[in-house]
Each structure stands twice: as structure tokens, then as C-alpha cells.
Design a protein around this motif. Structure first.
Motif, PDB file in Angstrom:
ATOM      1  N   THR A   1       0.818  -1.205   0.000  1.00  0.00           N
ATOM      2  CA  THR A   1       0.000   0.000   0.000  1.00  0.00           C
ATOM      3  C   THR A   1       0.856   1.260   0.000  1.00  0.00           C
ATOM      4  OG1 THR A   1      -0.156  -0.095   2.397  1.00  0.00           O
ATOM      5  CG2 THR A   1      -1.960  -1.098   1.133  1.00  0.00           C
ATOM      6  N   ALA A   2       2.189   1.110   0.014  1.00  0.00           N
ATOM      7  CA  ALA A   2       3.096   2.254   0.000  1.00  0.00           C
ATOM      8  C   ALA A   2       3.356   2.756  -1.426  1.00  0.00           C
ATOM      9  CB  ALA A   2       4.418   1.895   0.663  1.00  0.00           C
ATOM     10  N   LEU A   3       2.937   1.995  -2.429  1.00  0.00           N
ATOM     11  CA  LEU A   3       3.202   2.398  -3.815  1.00  0.00           C
ATOM     12  C   LEU A   3       2.616   3.771  -4.106  1.00  0.00           C
ATOM     13  CD1 LEU A   3       2.721  -0.797  -5.991  1.00  0.00           C
ATOM     14  CD2 LEU A   3       4.781   0.559  -5.746  1.00  0.00           C
ATOM     15  N   GLN A   4       3.450   4.646  -4.650  1.00  0.00           N
ATOM     16  CA  GLN A   4       3.016   5.989  -4.998  1.00  0.00           C
ATOM     17  C   GLN A   4       3.012   6.225  -6.504  1.00  0.00           C
ATOM     18  OE1 GLN A   4       5.506   8.761  -2.890  1.00  0.00           O
ATOM     19  NE2 GLN A   4       4.925   7.948  -0.910  1.00  0.00           N
ATOM     20  N   ASN A   5       3.776   5.425  -7.232  1.00  0.00           N
ATOM     21  CA  ASN A   5       3.923   5.647  -8.664  1.00  0.00           C
ATOM     22  C   ASN A   5       3.963   4.297  -9.371  1.00  0.00           C
ATOM     23  OD1 ASN A   5       5.156   6.017 -11.248  1.00  0.00           O
ATOM     24  ND2 ASN A   5       6.025   7.961 -10.577  1.00  0.00           N
ATOM     25  N   ILE A   6       3.026   4.084 -10.286  1.00  0.00           N
ATOM     26  CA  ILE A   6       3.001   2.872 -11.100  1.00  0.00           C
ATOM     27  C   ILE A   6       3.014   3.276 -12.568  1.00  0.00           C
ATOM     28  CG2 ILE A   6       1.712   0.804 -11.782  1.00  0.00           C
ATOM     29  CD1 ILE A   6       0.483   0.736  -9.002  1.00  0.00           C
ATOM     30  N   SER A   7       3.972   2.736 -13.316  1.00  0.00           N
ATOM     31  CA  SER A   7       4.028   2.980 -14.750  1.00  0.00           C
ATOM     32  C   SER A   7       3.825   1.664 -15.498  1.00  0.00           C
ATOM     33  CB  SER A   7       5.359   3.600 -15.163  1.00  0.00           C
ATOM     34  OG  SER A   7       5.374   3.776 -16.578  1.00  0.00           O
ATOM     35  N   LEU A   8       2.771   1.640 -16.274  1.00  0.00           N
ATOM     36  CA  LEU A   8       2.475   0.504 -17.154  1.00  0.00           C
ATOM     37  C   LEU A   8       2.507   0.978 -18.614  1.00  0.00           C
ATOM     38  CD1 LEU A   8      -0.428  -0.871 -14.977  1.00  0.00           C
ATOM     39  CD2 LEU A   8       1.776  -1.984 -15.346  1.00  0.00           C
ATOM     40  N   ARG A   9       3.134   2.080 -18.834  1.00  0.00           N
ATOM     41  CA  ARG A   9       3.243   2.754 -20.124  1.00  0.00           C
ATOM     42  C   ARG A   9       3.860   1.825 -21.171  1.00  0.00           C
ATOM     43  NH1 ARG A   9       3.883   8.161 -20.931  1.00  0.00           N
ATOM     44  NH2 ARG A   9       4.870   8.742 -22.884  1.00  0.00           N
ATOM     45  N   GLY A  10       3.314   1.874 -22.388  1.00  0.00           N
ATOM     46  CA  GLY A  10       3.937   1.181 -23.505  1.00  0.00           C
ATOM     47  C   GLY A  10       3.835  -0.323 -23.448  1.00  0.00           C
ATOM     48  N   ASN A  11       2.673  -0.836 -23.103  1.00  0.00           N
ATOM     49  CA  ASN A  11       2.448  -2.273 -23.092  1.00  0.00           C
ATOM     50  C   ASN A  11       1.310  -2.613 -24.041  1.00  0.00           C
ATOM     51  OD1 ASN A  11       4.216  -3.812 -21.053  1.00  0.00           O
ATOM     52  ND2 ASN A  11       3.682  -1.943 -19.939  1.00  0.00           N
ATOM     53  N   GLN A  12       0.667  -3.734 -23.825  1.00  0.00           N
ATOM     54  CA  GLN A  12      -0.432  -4.167 -24.686  1.00  0.00           C
ATOM     55  C   GLN A  12      -1.693  -4.433 -23.878  1.00  0.00           C
ATOM     56  OE1 GLN A  12       1.372  -7.521 -26.681  1.00  0.00           O
ATOM     57  NE2 GLN A  12       2.795  -6.218 -27.776  1.00  0.00           N
ATOM     58  N   LEU A  13      -1.877  -3.664 -22.815  1.00  0.00           N
ATOM     59  CA  LEU A  13      -3.038  -3.839 -21.949  1.00  0.00           C
ATOM     60  C   LEU A  13      -4.311  -3.387 -22.652  1.00  0.00           C
ATOM     61  CD1 LEU A  13      -1.562  -2.403 -18.627  1.00  0.00           C
ATOM     62  CD2 LEU A  13      -1.963  -4.812 -19.185  1.00  0.00           C
ATOM     63  N   THR A  14      -5.385  -4.146 -22.467  1.00  0.00           N
ATOM     64  CA  THR A  14      -6.694  -3.743 -22.970  1.00  0.00           C
ATOM     65  C   THR A  14      -7.641  -3.419 -21.817  1.00  0.00           C
ATOM     66  OG1 THR A  14      -7.419  -6.044 -23.098  1.00  0.00           O
ATOM     67  CG2 THR A  14      -6.490  -5.076 -25.106  1.00  0.00           C
ATOM     68  N   VAL A  15      -7.281  -3.867 -20.613  1.00  0.00           N
ATOM     69  CA  VAL A  15      -8.119  -3.671 -19.430  1.00  0.00           C
ATOM     70  C   VAL A  15      -7.232  -3.266 -18.260  1.00  0.00           C
ATOM     71  CG1 VAL A  15      -9.626  -4.854 -17.769  1.00  0.00           C
ATOM     72  CG2 VAL A  15      -9.806  -5.389 -20.197  1.00  0.00           C
TER      73      VAL A  15
END
Length: 161
Positions: free
Chosen positions: A46-60
Motif C-alpha cells: 500500500t506504499a506504492l506511490q507511482n506505477i508505470s504501465l506505459r507502452g504495453n499491450q493492456l486492454t483492461v
């Protein structure tokens, strides 16, 4: 964390359960991830402040992303996401949401969560929705009172609210 050919984070492994308790930034940018586990944050950090999933193939983007209540920055740009979780606005500390270059047709300016229903995206300052398929903009954008930067370039907008 940077992995070049990561294609799926399976909920069968313990990756999400074993994140270091003090981890604040997690980047899976520019990989080939097509899915995230539904229970992404079930027993997670729960300490996560920044998540980058940029530049992938996510649809959901799984609704469980809203369990990361300490999240300040979420970058999901350059994916194929068609819609966002309705309760995304319940992320009370989210200040920067980057969702450009997706396939979004709408944006959830309101939320189903009672605690933030009166003020969705309470801390959001920057919202980047460039290069999507938005045909209209909800008048509820006015509910995001902390917004200082809104970018809607290269969508399919025909009129303003």
C-alpha cells in the motif's frame, strides 16, 4: 523493475504478494504485458506511490488498481485500454493520471464509491487523455476541482460540455 519481454503477471505467482513493504515506485514500462491479475492489489503493497504501465499491450485495467490508495502517479499511456474502472476517482491521492494513446471512448469523472462521490479525483492536478477515441466530454469534468492540466488533443470531440 524493468523486464524486456514480460508478457503476463500471473496471479499464480507470489510477485504482487511479495513486493517490498517500502516500495514506492514500480515501472513495467515498455514491455509486452497484455494482462494484469484481477486481484492485483489484494494482498499487496500500500506504499506504492507511482506505477508505470506505459507502452504495453493492456486492454483492461483491473478495478483492483483502486486498492493502491497511496497512489500519486499512474501512467497507462501507450496501451490499448478501452475503458477505465468506474471507481478510479476513489484514489484520493492521485495527482497525475496519464492515459494518452489508448482506445478510451469515455472517462469515469464520477465514481460509485460513496466516500468520494462528492469529490471524485480529489487530488488530481494533471489528466492527459490525448490520442483516444473520446467523442464527448462529460460535464462532470467540472467536479474535478483540483485539476490544473487537462489535455484532450487528438480525440473525436465534436462539442464541449
Amino acid at each position: 523493475m524493468s523486464l524486456n519481454v514480460l508478457t503476463k503477471q500471473s496471479s499464480d505467482n507470489d510477485f504482487w504478494k511479495n513486493l517490498p513493504a517500502k516500495l514506492q515506485v514500480l515501472s513495467f514500462a515498455n514491455n509486452k504485458i497484455s494482462e494484469l491479475p484481477e486481484d492485483l492489489a489484494k494482498e499487496s503493497n500500500t506504499a506504492l506511490q507511482n506505477i508505470s504501465l506505459r507502452g504495453n499491450q493492456l486492454t483492461v485495467l483491473p478495478p483492483s488498481i483502486t486498492s493502491f490508495q497511496g497512489l500519486n502517479v499512474l501512467d497507462i499511456s501507450y496501451n490499448n485500454i478501452k475503458s477505465l474502472p468506474q471507481d478510479l476517482g476513489s484514489l484520493a491521492h492521485l495527482t497525475d493520471l496519464q492515459a494518452s494513446q489508448n482506445n478510451l471512448e469515455s472517462f469515469p469523472f464520477t465514481t460509485n464509491t460513496a466516500s468520494s462521490e462528492s469529490n471524485p479525483f480529489a487530488s488530481l492536478h494533471r489528466l492527459d487523455l490525448d490520442h483516444n477515441f473520446l467523442a464527448s466530454l462529460s460535464p462532470d469534468v467540472g467536479l474535478v476541482s483540483s485539476l490544473t492540466y487537462l489535455s484532450l488533443s487528438r480525440n473525436h470531440l465534436k462539442e464541449l460540455p
